[in-house]
Design a protein around this motif. Structure first.
Motif, PDB file in Angstrom:
ATOM      1  N   UNK A 165      16.475   0.182 -13.209  1.00 62.86           N
ATOM      2  CA  UNK A 165      16.804   0.646 -14.678  1.00 62.86           C
ATOM      3  C   UNK A 165      16.817   2.070 -14.569  1.00 62.86           C
ATOM      4  N   UNK A 166      15.852   2.600 -13.867  1.00 67.56           N
ATOM      5  CA  UNK A 166      15.641   4.052 -13.785  1.00 67.56           C
ATOM      6  C   UNK A 166      17.005   4.707 -12.775  1.00 67.56           C
ATOM      7  N   UNK A 167      17.539   3.688 -11.771  1.00 62.48           N
ATOM      8  CA  UNK A 167      18.093   4.294 -10.923  1.00 62.48           C
ATOM      9  C   UNK A 167      17.790   5.191  -9.750  1.00 62.48           C
ATOM     10  N   UNK A 168      16.235   5.020  -9.531  1.00 62.39           N
ATOM     11  CA  UNK A 168      15.937   5.847  -8.549  1.00 62.39           C
ATOM     12  C   UNK A 168      14.831   4.925  -7.822  1.00 62.39           C
ATOM     13  N   UNK A 169      14.666   5.383  -6.506  1.00 65.37           N
ATOM     14  CA  UNK A 169      13.586   4.552  -5.641  1.00 65.37           C
ATOM     15  C   UNK A 169      12.325   5.044  -5.885  1.00 65.37           C
ATOM     16  N   UNK A 170      11.328   4.483  -6.675  1.00 71.74           N
ATOM     17  CA  UNK A 170       9.976   4.899  -6.897  1.00 71.74           C
ATOM     18  C   UNK A 170       9.054   4.776  -5.814  1.00 71.74           C
ATOM     19  N   UNK A 171       9.244   3.612  -5.006  1.00 74.45           N
ATOM     20  CA  UNK A 171       8.148   3.364  -4.274  1.00 74.45           C
ATOM     21  C   UNK A 171       8.778   2.933  -2.628  1.00 74.45           C
ATOM     22  N   UNK A 172       8.370   3.716  -1.838  1.00 69.53           N
ATOM     23  CA  UNK A 172       9.111   3.481  -0.303  1.00 69.53           C
ATOM     24  C   UNK A 172       8.166   2.271   0.147  1.00 69.53           C
ATOM     25  N   UNK A 173       8.821   1.303   0.613  1.00 70.30           N
ATOM     26  CA  UNK A 173       8.073   0.062   1.133  1.00 70.30           C
ATOM     27  C   UNK A 173       8.217   0.045   2.699  1.00 70.30           C
ATOM     28  N   UNK A 174       7.239  -0.214   3.555  1.00 69.39           N
ATOM     29  CA  UNK A 174       7.304  -0.884   4.729  1.00 69.39           C
ATOM     30  C   UNK A 174       6.404  -1.732   5.196  1.00 69.39           C
ATOM     31  N   UNK A 175       6.638  -2.180   6.506  1.00 74.44           N
ATOM     32  CA  UNK A 175       5.361  -3.271   6.935  1.00 74.44           C
ATOM     33  C   UNK A 175       4.045  -2.599   7.062  1.00 74.44           C
ATOM     34  N   UNK A 176       3.865  -1.613   6.970  1.00 75.59           N
ATOM     35  CA  UNK A 176       2.588  -0.782   7.053  1.00 75.59           C
ATOM     36  C   UNK A 176       1.903  -0.644   5.435  1.00 75.59           C
ATOM     37  N   UNK A 177       2.764  -0.926   4.576  1.00 79.80           N
ATOM     38  CA  UNK A 177       2.402  -0.471   3.271  1.00 79.80           C
ATOM     39  C   UNK A 177       3.396   0.173   2.310  1.00 79.80           C
ATOM     40  N   UNK A 178       2.819   0.821   1.458  1.00 84.66           N
ATOM     41  CA  UNK A 178       3.955   1.602   0.607  1.00 84.66           C
ATOM     42  C   UNK A 178       3.249   2.704  -0.162  1.00 84.66           C
ATOM     43  N   UNK A 179       4.283   3.537  -0.609  1.00 82.04           N
ATOM     44  CA  UNK A 179       3.840   4.782  -1.262  1.00 82.04           C
ATOM     45  C   UNK A 179       4.919   5.484  -2.166  1.00 82.04           C
ATOM     46  N   UNK A 180       4.301   6.206  -2.879  1.00 80.10           N
ATOM     47  CA  UNK A 180       5.526   6.662  -3.946  1.00 80.10           C
ATOM     48  C   UNK A 180       6.300   7.751  -3.305  1.00 80.10           C
TER      49      UNK A 180
END
Length: 109
Positions: free
Chosen positions: A46-61
């Motif tokens: 909806x916002x057209x932006x990646x808010x959260x970076x996801x990886x196998x080790x976890x996630x962060x804003x």
């Protein structure tokens, strides 16, 4: 006007921003982790932006996520204050009116 984020999406995003963990955020939001993840993906769409970076080790804003979180919290507090104000009895007056804004303009019926 494009789609607007749902209240549940914003609430989930604010929870994630506070706990920075999908499992704990989903539990706090009282939904499954997969439903929580879907809410976040839909919000990003909806916002057209990646808010959260996801990886196998976890996630962060992401930087965009941090910026959006600040705006979301501000809007959420304004809407909460507006809701509290609207729940109080108002004096009767033919000229009484109320207007509230939470980010983008929207009409909810």
């Amino acid at each position: 006007m494009g789609d607007l984020p749902s209240i549940q999406q914003l609430e989930c995003f604010i929870i994630y921003g506070r706990v920075q963990n999908f499992t704990r955020a989903a539990k706090e939001a009282n939904i499954t982790q997969s439903a929580f993840s879907a809410q976040m993906k839909n919000l990003e769409s909806v916002l057209g932006v990646t808010l959260i970076q996801r990886s196998k080790r976890g996630s962060h804003l992401t930087e965009g996520g941090r910026s959006s979180l600040r705006a979301s919290r501000t809007g959420w507090m304004a809407c909460t204050r507006s809701s509290t104000t609207c729940s109080r009895p108002m004096p009767r007056s033919p000229l009484s009116s109320m207007s509230a804004s939470c980010g983008r303009s929207a009409t909810y019926r």
